[in-house]
Design an enzyme around this catalytic site. Structure first.
Site, PDB file in Angstrom:
ATOM      1  CG  MET A 118      25.392 -42.968  -9.498  1.00  0.00           C
ATOM      2  SD  MET A 118      25.511 -41.253  -9.856  1.00  0.00           S
ATOM      3  CE  MET A 118      26.962 -41.166 -10.815  1.00  0.00           C
TER       4      MET A 118
ATOM      5  CB  CYS B 251      52.785 -32.941  14.468  1.00  0.00           C
ATOM      6  SG  CYS B 251      52.125 -32.331  16.024  1.00  0.00           S
TER       7      CYS B 251
ATOM      8  N   GLY C 253      48.679 -29.267  16.607  1.00  0.00           N
ATOM      9  CA  GLY C 253      48.183 -30.611  16.905  1.00  0.00           C
ATOM     10  C   GLY C 253      46.716 -30.635  16.512  1.00  0.00           C
TER      11      GLY C 253
ATOM     12  NE  ARG D 179      35.420 -44.581 -17.631  1.00  0.00           N
ATOM     13  CZ  ARG D 179      34.515 -45.265 -16.972  1.00  0.00           C
ATOM     14  NH1 ARG D 179      33.588 -44.641 -16.302  1.00  0.00           N
ATOM     15  NH2 ARG D 179      34.506 -46.578 -16.977  1.00  0.00           N
TER      16      ARG D 179
ATOM     17  CE1 TYR E  60      56.682 -29.900  11.626  1.00  0.00           C
ATOM     18  CE2 TYR E  60      57.923 -27.849  11.770  1.00  0.00           C
ATOM     19  CZ  TYR E  60      57.220 -28.873  12.378  1.00  0.00           C
ATOM     20  OH  TYR E  60      57.044 -28.872  13.729  1.00  0.00           O
TER      21      TYR E  60
ATOM     22  NE  ARG F 196      53.006 -35.281  22.380  1.00  0.00           N
ATOM     23  CZ  ARG F 196      51.890 -35.755  21.856  1.00  0.00           C
ATOM     24  NH1 ARG F 196      51.118 -34.973  21.128  1.00  0.00           N
ATOM     25  NH2 ARG F 196      51.566 -37.020  22.010  1.00  0.00           N
TER      26      ARG F 196
ATOM     27  NE  ARG G  38      50.775 -38.882  18.886  1.00  0.00           N
ATOM     28  CZ  ARG G  38      50.445 -38.884  17.580  1.00  0.00           C
ATOM     29  NH1 ARG G  38      51.150 -39.600  16.718  1.00  0.00           N
ATOM     30  NH2 ARG G  38      49.418 -38.165  17.158  1.00  0.00           N
TER      31      ARG G  38
ATOM     32  NE  ARG H  86      25.415 -45.278 -22.217  1.00  0.00           N
ATOM     33  CZ  ARG H  86      25.929 -46.500 -22.388  1.00  0.00           C
ATOM     34  NH1 ARG H  86      26.668 -47.028 -21.462  1.00  0.00           N
ATOM     35  NH2 ARG H  86      25.702 -47.160 -23.486  1.00  0.00           N
TER      36      ARG H  86
ATOM     37  CG  ASN I 298      45.355 -35.794  15.641  1.00  0.00           C
ATOM     38  OD1 ASN I 298      45.021 -35.672  14.464  1.00  0.00           O
ATOM     39  ND2 ASN I 298      46.444 -36.448  16.001  1.00  0.00           N
ATOM     40  CG  ASP I 299      44.336 -33.241  21.520  1.00  0.00           C
ATOM     41  OD1 ASP I 299      43.300 -33.794  21.925  1.00  0.00           O
ATOM     42  OD2 ASP I 299      45.472 -33.700  21.726  1.00  0.00           O
TER      43      ASP I 299
ATOM     44  CG  HIS J 235      31.787 -53.974  -9.723  1.00  0.00           C
ATOM     45  ND1 HIS J 235      32.020 -54.444  -8.446  1.00  0.00           N
ATOM     46  CD2 HIS J 235      31.286 -52.728  -9.589  1.00  0.00           C
ATOM     47  CE1 HIS J 235      31.641 -53.521  -7.582  1.00  0.00           C
ATOM     48  NE2 HIS J 235      31.181 -52.470  -8.246  1.00  0.00           N
TER      49      HIS J 235
ATOM     50  CD  GLU K 116      48.037 -30.689  21.787  1.00  0.00           C
ATOM     51  OE1 GLU K 116      47.690 -31.644  21.087  1.00  0.00           O
ATOM     52  OE2 GLU K 116      48.886 -30.783  22.688  1.00  0.00           O
TER      53      GLU K 116
ATOM     54  CB  SER L 298      54.144 -28.542  16.271  1.00  0.00           C
ATOM     55  OG  SER L 298      53.688 -29.628  15.524  1.00  0.00           O
TER      56      SER L 298
HETATM   57  C1  PEP Z   1      47.319 -33.729  18.004  1.00  0.00           C
HETATM   58  O1  PEP Z   1      46.570 -33.529  18.947  1.00  0.00           O
HETATM   59  O2  PEP Z   1      47.067 -33.385  16.847  1.00  0.00           O
HETATM   60  C2  PEP Z   1      48.579 -34.459  18.198  1.00  0.00           C
HETATM   61  C3  PEP Z   1      49.424 -34.620  17.215  1.00  0.00           C
HETATM   62  O3  PEP Z   1      48.771 -35.040  19.399  1.00  0.00           O
HETATM   63  P1  PEP Z   1      48.108 -36.404  19.866  1.00  0.00           P
HETATM   64  O4  PEP Z   1      47.438 -37.011  18.690  1.00  0.00           O
HETATM   65  O5  PEP Z   1      49.211 -37.241  20.384  1.00  0.00           O
HETATM   66  O6  PEP Z   1      47.168 -35.936  20.925  1.00  0.00           O
HETATM   67 MG    MG Z   2      47.342 -33.742  20.974  1.00  0.00          MG
END
Ligand code: PEP
Ligand code: MG
Length: 885
Positions: free
Chosen positions: A107, A843, A779, A352, A863, A630, A574, A96, A781-782, A468, A758, A777
């Protein structure tokens, strides 16, 4: 070979030395149970290190390892007095998988290994049970052929089904030894036909084949998908456990089952489990026979006639219960135990920590604190923050009227509506076009994992609470109703029948995984709330955590929800999202497309009252808490008119011809809008846009003050800053408007001005930027997009390949990458150096991801900000980060 292979016995006398990362979860617990004297069949664990070596050695076991495996087999032979491949008293083995964390059904497993045309006769002789011997042999051929030789299982199942039809019987248990002997011949022909080879008769070849196949299953598609969904690193590898077989399929005094020390669905302190008489382990989870309950109480509750283990084998039941409770006490966690009864002797095959729903995780954690078994810190660490998402699932609005079609088992809680689909492919297709589906299957198998993930809920007509479908759905947080035996599914016709009704693919049904109801059509749902044990756990988390949790929100509704879930402010509002409404978008388009400042001012003046009113509502809901607003940051293309009607409508309001507007759209076209004229760059060109927004914020503030809504703390945030000059110009702009509004209203305004970090340059030059910013803050994502130079909009197309090739363990847009993390650390340090009072937060989407939250906590941010429904997740994750420090 010191850390490659471990006999359960060799660890018996020592305190456990080898952790789960080497022995795998199953191996470590088997060794531990062996040491503590539980009835565990003899065996050994081949460590995860060997898995690594196996892949390094072109997917082969080297000779040294093979030699050591033989030595271990000898030890088992000596221990139990049977011999591998012997013609008198053959030793049979189970092989196993066992990764560091349990990956149920993902698996491979092979049972009854060591049987061939000769040893099967010996087994029949010694057990005086020819039926059992031949049934075991055919199971072995089936499993081995499937797992090691990659022959599809249905080729064997079809033979069994056809044979039963000719014989006129319904159940596998109705077949006798001669039937199985005949079927074995047919099975071997299938192998011959499919693979142009004889089914392997050499037991050593069988063993090496099986061990290799288990290692290979670590890289199977289903295991990879499971790892991706559950963020399990691909370099962990799996261990392999080789154990002497014990048999639950030798007759009426034999059984096999799964039992939990507490109810995994609701957390109640009651044994919960299922078993089958005269069966092997896979029968219980495969859903091919509907299992019986372990306790009399659950049998009675479900009104089933088939007797519980408590009634059929009372002595075994008592022994099992005792072991179960002592294991729970030892591991200080709810246990999921697999057992087998061989001729009235109980064996424990595995223990487990049991997978559980979020609801039961919380109940169990709180109960165990009350029982003084664990501390509050332990309790908080026990709950997977991501699983809280499930508790925030909507439930059915019982006041609305609906038609219950069928009842099944409440296998995984939550309610969901969607179109009926019968295949994983269709579920995935609908998901890709943003349509909700309910995956309806007779039973699910590991191949269905993608479909189960893509569907909103799962319904099966067969299988119990540990099938399952049930286990995987609970793990994924998908609502699931299993074993709804009244429904009849026809895959060919793509319908399922219930009573006199037939439901076609594409029709909408609703599943209530909390009660097991299957309902026709869509049903209204209600928003969850945090109360009872959930509330208690959240309060404990709040005591331990240092990070504040804010939310990303721009509507009054979301803001209210977030505050109810415990948000301590808004970390990102936003403002461009406030413009998406139909009645506002026209003015936004006018603003973007206008050629002159006068036209732009006209459009902006139409937007001002909308913005102001939105801010008044949001400030009022969040009063007493900070609200980060923002200023506009849209990649402009998101707002440009596309259809003829849209273009016509803008041209009318702007007194332009359609051609002129189209010409203007052409002018505004950007090759790379994400890196284009957005964020503060927009306001460098057109300061009047941010001036209008600041005016809306400050006038809203004045309005609130006049209406005695005090303690509003706006934080004005400038997006996409990369230079000191940009933030300086923007700060001056904000202050200029604040002064204007102060002098008009005669009210003193309190607010902060800060920036998003960002862009890599902003992070590297954070010291200069901090001269003009009261907060940063991140960002992310960017920042992730620009650090990697990978477009956040297009990455999904190829990130899978990066994960497959082990370049990324996790999508960097989900969990903060350490390179991006370095930029955050640099910026935080430089920012603090310039201004030791600077507020630091995050953020980007990462603000709701537990791993990233742990990073933010370590980096000393103040934060994190996440979507409203992630707020409870973040509260718990922040507490865990602090406890683990
Ligand atoms: C980021 O870029 O992380 C962000 C929070 O701004 P947006 O996603 O609006 O570009
Ligand atoms: Mg951004």
């Amino acid at each position: 070979m010191s850390n490659l292979i471990f006999n359960f016995n060799s660890i018996k006398t020592k305190k456990l030395k080898y952790p789960k990362n080497i022995l795998g979860g199953k191996g470590a617990n088997l060794a531990e149970m062996g040491r503590l004297g539980y009835p565990v069949p003899s065996g050994f664990t081949i460590s995860t290190k060997v898995c690594e070596l196996f892949y390094q050695n072109k997917k082969n076991l080297n000779n040294k390892i093979k030699k050591n495996i033989n030595i271990e087999i000898k030890k088992i032979e000596n221990e139990i007095g049977k011999k591998f491949g012997d013609l008198q008293n053959p030793l049979l083995l189970s092989v196993r998988s066992g990764a560091r964390v349990s990956m149920p059904g993902m698996m491979d497993t092979i049972l009854n290994l060591g049987l061939n045309d000769q040893t099967v006769k010996a087994l029949a002789n010694i057990t005086k049970n020819k039926r059992f011997a031949y049934d075991s042999y055919r199971r072995f051929i089936q499993m081995y052929s499937n797992v090691v030789l990659n022959i599809e299982n249905y080729k064997f199942e079809e033979l069994i089904e056809n044979y039963k039809l000719t014989k006129g019987v319904l159940l596998d248990t109705d077949l006798d030894e001669n039937d199985w002997e005949g079927l074995i011949r047919d099975f071997k022909n299938v192998v011959n036909l499919e693979k142009k080879m004889e089914f392997p008769q050499d037991v050593n070849v069988q063993l090496i084949g099986a061990i290799s196949a288990v290692f290979l299953s670590w890289e199977s598609n289903r295991a990879k998908t499971y790892r991706k969904i559950n963020h399990i690193p691909s370099d962990w590898g799996t261990a392999v456990n080789v154990q002497s077989m014990v048999f639950g399929n030798m007759g009426k005094n034999c059984a096999t089952g799964v039992v939990f020390s507490r109810d995994p669905a609701n957390g109640n302190k009651e044994i919960y489990g299922e078993y089958l008489i005269n069966a092997q382990g896979e029968d219980v989870v495969a859903g091919t026979r509907t299992p019986q309950y372990i306790t009399k109480k659950s049998r009675k509750k479900s009104k089933l006639n088939e007797l519980s283990l408590e009634e059929t084998m009372p002595k075994i039941f008592r022994q099992l219960k005792k072991i179960l409770f002592s294991l729970e006490k030892y591991y200080k966690d709810m246990q999921d135990v697999e057992f087998t009864v061989e001729n009235n002797k109980l064996w424990i095959l595995q223990t487990r920590s049991g997978k559980r729903t979020a609801k039961s995780a919380i109940k169990i954690a709180v109960d165990m604190v009350n029982e003084k078994l664990i501390s509050k810190k332990d309790a908080l660490l026990r709950i997977d923050p991501n699983s809280l998402d499930n508790l925030l699932h909507p439930s059915l609005d019982e006041k609305s009227s609906f038609e219950v079609l069928a009842q099944g088992l409440p296998a995984s809680p939550g309610a969901a509506s969607g179109k009926v689909v019968f295949s994983s492919e269709e579920a995935e297709r609908l998901n890709s076009i943003m349509q909700d589906s309910i995956l309806v299957r007779i039973e699910t198998s590991p191949e269905d994992i993608n479909g189960m993930h893509a569907a909103k809920a799962i319904l099966t007509s067969r299988g119990g609470m540990t099938s399952h479908a049930a286990v995987v759905a609970r793990g994924m947080g998908r609502p699931c109703v299993s074993g709804s035996s009244e429904i009849e599914i026809d895959y060919e016709k793509k319908i399922f029948k219930i009573k006199n009704k037939s439901i076609k693919e594409g029709e909408t049904i609703t599943i209530d995984g909390s009660t097991g109801r299957v309902i026709f059509g869509e049903v209204k749902t209600i928003k969850p709330e945090i109360s009872g044990d959930f509330l208690k756990v959240m309060k404990w988390a709040d005591k331990f955590r240092k990070l504040k949790i804010r939310t990303n929100s721009e509507t009054p509704n979301d803001t209210k929800t977030a505050r109810e879930f415990g948000a301590e402010g808004i970390g990102l509002c936003r403002t461009e999202h406030m413009f998406f409404d139909e009645d506002r978008i026209l003015s936004v388009r006018e603003m973007i497309l206008s050629k002159s400042k006068a036209d732009r001012d006209k459009a902006l003046s139409k937007l001002l009252p909308y913005q102001k009113n939105d801010f008044i509502k949001i400030f009022t809901i969040m009063k007493g808490l900070p609200v980060t607003v923002r200023l506009l940051d849209p990649p402009l293309h998101e707002f440009l008119p596309k259809s003829k009607e849209e273009i016509l409508s803008v041209s009318k309001s702007l007194n332009l011809t359609s051609e002129e507007v189209e010409q203007r759209i052409q002018e505004l076209h950007e090759q790379n809008p994400m890196l284009g004229h957005r964020g503060c760059r927009l306001a460098i060109s057109f300061p009047e846009i941010y001036e209008m927004q600041c005016r809306a914020i400050f006038e809203a503030l004045v309005n609130c003050k006049k209406n005695k809504v005090n303690s509003i703390l706006p934080e004005i945030m400038i997006p996409l800053v990369s230079t000191e000059a940009e933030i300086k110009i923007m700060k001056d702009l904000v202050i200029k408007i604040a002064k204007q509004v102060e002098s008009e209203s005669k009210i003193k305004l309190k607010f902060l001005v800060g920036t998003m970090i960002e862009l890599p340059r902003a992070a590297l030059k954070a010291k200069d930027i901090a001269k003009h910013a009261e907060f940063f803050s991140f960002g992310t994502n960017d920042l992730t997009q620009t650090t990697f130079g990978i477009s956040r909009d297009d990455s999904a197309k190829f990130l899978n390949d990066y994960i497959e090739n082990k370049i990324f363990d996790i999508d960097p847009f989900v969990s903060i990458d350490d390179g991006v993390g370095s930029l955050i650390e640099i910026a935080s340090e430089k920012g603090r150096k310039q201004n030791n009072k600077i507020k630091l937060g995050i953020c980007g989407e990462h603000g709701g991801d537990p791993k990233s939250i742990s990073f933010c906590s370590k980096t000393g941010l103040h934060y994190v900000s996440c979507s409203p429904y992630r707020v409870p997740v973040a509260r718990l994750a922040a507490a865990q980060a602090e406890i683990k420090k």
